[in-house]
Motif scaffolding. Structure first.
Motif, short mmCIF file in Angstrom:
data_model
loop_
_atom_site.label_atom_id
_atom_site.label_comp_id
_atom_site.label_asym_id
_atom_site.label_seq_id
_atom_site.Cartn_x
_atom_site.Cartn_y
_atom_site.Cartn_z
N ALA A 164 0.85 -1.19 0.00
CA ALA A 164 0.00 0.00 0.00
C ALA A 164 0.89 1.24 0.00
CB ALA A 164 -0.93 0.01 1.21
N PRO A 165 1.48 1.57 -1.14
CA PRO A 165 2.44 2.69 -1.21
C PRO A 165 1.86 4.03 -0.77
CG PRO A 165 2.52 1.34 -3.20
CD PRO A 165 1.32 0.89 -2.44
N GLU A 166 0.56 4.23 -0.96
CA GLU A 166 -0.05 5.52 -0.63
C GLU A 166 -0.46 5.62 0.84
OE1 GLU A 166 -3.25 6.15 -3.32
OE2 GLU A 166 -1.95 6.24 -5.10
N ALA A 167 -0.37 4.51 1.55
CA ALA A 167 -0.75 4.53 2.97
C ALA A 167 0.31 5.25 3.80
CB ALA A 167 -0.95 3.11 3.47
N PHE A 168 -0.12 5.79 4.94
CA PHE A 168 0.83 6.41 5.86
C PHE A 168 0.19 6.42 7.25
CE2 PHE A 168 -1.80 9.82 4.23
CZ PHE A 168 -2.11 10.57 5.36
N ALA A 169 1.03 6.56 8.26
CA ALA A 169 0.57 6.64 9.65
C ALA A 169 1.62 7.37 10.45
CB ALA A 169 0.30 5.24 10.21
N LYS A 170 1.32 7.59 11.72
CA LYS A 170 2.28 8.26 12.58
C LYS A 170 2.16 7.67 13.99
CE LYS A 170 3.21 12.51 11.74
NZ LYS A 170 3.15 13.99 11.59
N ALA A 171 3.31 7.43 14.61
CA ALA A 171 3.35 6.93 15.98
C ALA A 171 3.86 8.04 16.88
CB ALA A 171 4.25 5.70 16.07
N TYR A 172 3.20 8.22 18.03
CA TYR A 172 3.64 9.18 19.03
C TYR A 172 4.13 8.37 20.24
CZ TYR A 172 1.26 12.75 16.28
OH TYR A 172 0.88 13.59 15.27
N TYR A 173 5.43 8.44 20.48
CA TYR A 173 6.05 7.62 21.52
C TYR A 173 6.63 8.50 22.62
CZ TYR A 173 9.28 4.40 23.84
OH TYR A 173 9.96 3.66 24.77
N ASN A 174 6.26 8.19 23.87
CA ASN A 174 6.77 8.93 25.02
C ASN A 174 7.84 8.07 25.70
OD1 ASN A 174 7.04 10.01 27.77
ND2 ASN A 174 5.28 11.29 27.23
N LYS A 175 9.09 8.52 25.63
CA LYS A 175 10.20 7.73 26.16
C LYS A 175 10.16 7.62 27.69
CE LYS A 175 13.37 8.77 22.36
NZ LYS A 175 14.68 9.34 21.96
N THR A 176 9.48 8.58 28.34
CA THR A 176 9.40 8.55 29.80
C THR A 176 8.31 7.60 30.29
OG1 THR A 176 10.18 10.84 29.90
CG2 THR A 176 9.11 9.95 31.88
N THR A 177 7.11 7.75 29.74
CA THR A 177 5.97 6.92 30.18
C THR A 177 5.84 5.64 29.38
OG1 THR A 177 4.44 8.05 28.68
CG2 THR A 177 4.71 8.99 30.88
N LYS A 178 6.58 5.53 28.25
CA LYS A 178 6.56 4.36 27.36
C LYS A 178 5.21 4.21 26.62
CE LYS A 178 10.53 3.52 29.27
NZ LYS A 178 11.77 3.98 28.60
N THR A 179 4.36 5.20 26.68
CA THR A 179 3.05 5.12 26.00
C THR A 179 3.21 5.34 24.50
OG1 THR A 179 2.65 7.47 26.45
CG2 THR A 179 1.75 5.88 28.03
N VAL A 180 2.30 4.72 23.74
CA VAL A 180 2.33 4.81 22.28
C VAL A 180 0.92 5.13 21.78
CG1 VAL A 180 2.85 3.65 20.11
CG2 VAL A 180 4.17 3.11 22.18
#
Length: 261
Positions: A164-180
């Motif tokens: 799926a070349p046109e697909a995209f996403a974004k991950a938000y990662y908190n290095k302190t709380t380890k939440t994603v």
């Protein structure tokens, strides 16, 4: 007593309805014989009673009605009414008709009121649902804004891959709380029976994928920003399309997005 006062006294109505004593009936007959206006008034009352009784008495046949009418109107003299005559049943019909009409009107008004109340209640429920929906959307939007504004979060772009070349996403990662948090707004809607699965990847010394959750709320989320499980020190994130319920290991042929931290 003159004829006008006698007419206005109400005794003629009682005479027609058979509510007078023998002496009173004799007195009315005498007045009718003496005063033509009294006689005419009695005839007018009798006509009114006949017409009203016929209109509200469904069991009065046309034959009986004509007999009564002929009896009352076909004579040149005033009909002598006996006490407790059958006119009392006609007045009963009149009273019953008035009662039925009154009851029907009240019942109609009650139905109209109930319909109005039901409509208002339905509109109130719809308004409450809209308010709740708006509150949920507001809360979800506020949560997303908080994620975007948190300087502790690192944004990782996940680019579309071969499937799926046109697909995209974004991950938000908190290095302190380890939440994603995953912003899946750039992913196409998954086919029926399929779900997106998010992987935390260790690239060195060997590729090691760890599942950190399913994007099973993709279709119901307004913002498409979905929280997944916490992870410790990921080197990359990937998203694959898997059968409903997820898979133990990623289907690399269905790798939709990938990005390094």
């Amino acid at each position: 007593m003159n004829s006008r006062a006698y007419i206005e006294s109400g005794i003629l109505e009682l005479y027609v309805f058979g509510k007078l004593s023998e002496e009173e009936i004799a007195e009315v007959n005498q007045m009718a014989a003496q005063y033509p206006e009294v006689k005419e008034e009695i005839k007018a009352i009798e006509n009114a009673v006949i017409n009203l009784s016929y209109s509200v008495a469904p069991h009065l046949s046309a034959t009986n009605f004509e007999k009564i009418r002929a009896e009352l109107l076909g004579r040149n003299k005033v009909v002598t009414m006996k006490p407790r005559s059958n006119w009392s049943q006609y007045t009963g019909w009149v009273a019953a008709a008035v009662l039925v009409v009154g009851f029907g009107l009240q019942f109609y008004k009650l139905n109209q009121t109930n319909e109005t109340l039901n409509t208002v209640s339905t509109q109130k429920d719809l308004l409450q649902e809209s308010v709740v929906d708006l509150e949920l959307k507001k809360k979800e939007s506020e949560e997303v804004l908080a994620i975007l504004r948190d300087t502790s979060n690192v944004a990782i772009a996940l680019a579309g891959q071969q499937v799926a070349p046109e697909a995209f996403a974004k991950a938000y990662y908190n290095k302190t709380t380890k939440t994603v948090y995953i912003d899946a707004s750039g992913l196409p809607e998954p086919p029926k029976g399929m779900v997106y699965q998010v992987w935390s990847l260790q690239l060195e010394p060997v590729l090691t994928p760890t599942s950190i959750g399913l994007l099973d709320s993709y279709t119901t989320s307004t913002t498409k920003v979905i929280k997944v499980d916490n992870t410790d020190s990921p080197q990359a994130f990937g998203i694959t399309l898997e059968p409903a319920g997820g898979s133990a290991s990623p289907t690399l042929e269905q790798l939709y997005t990938l990005g390094k931290v």
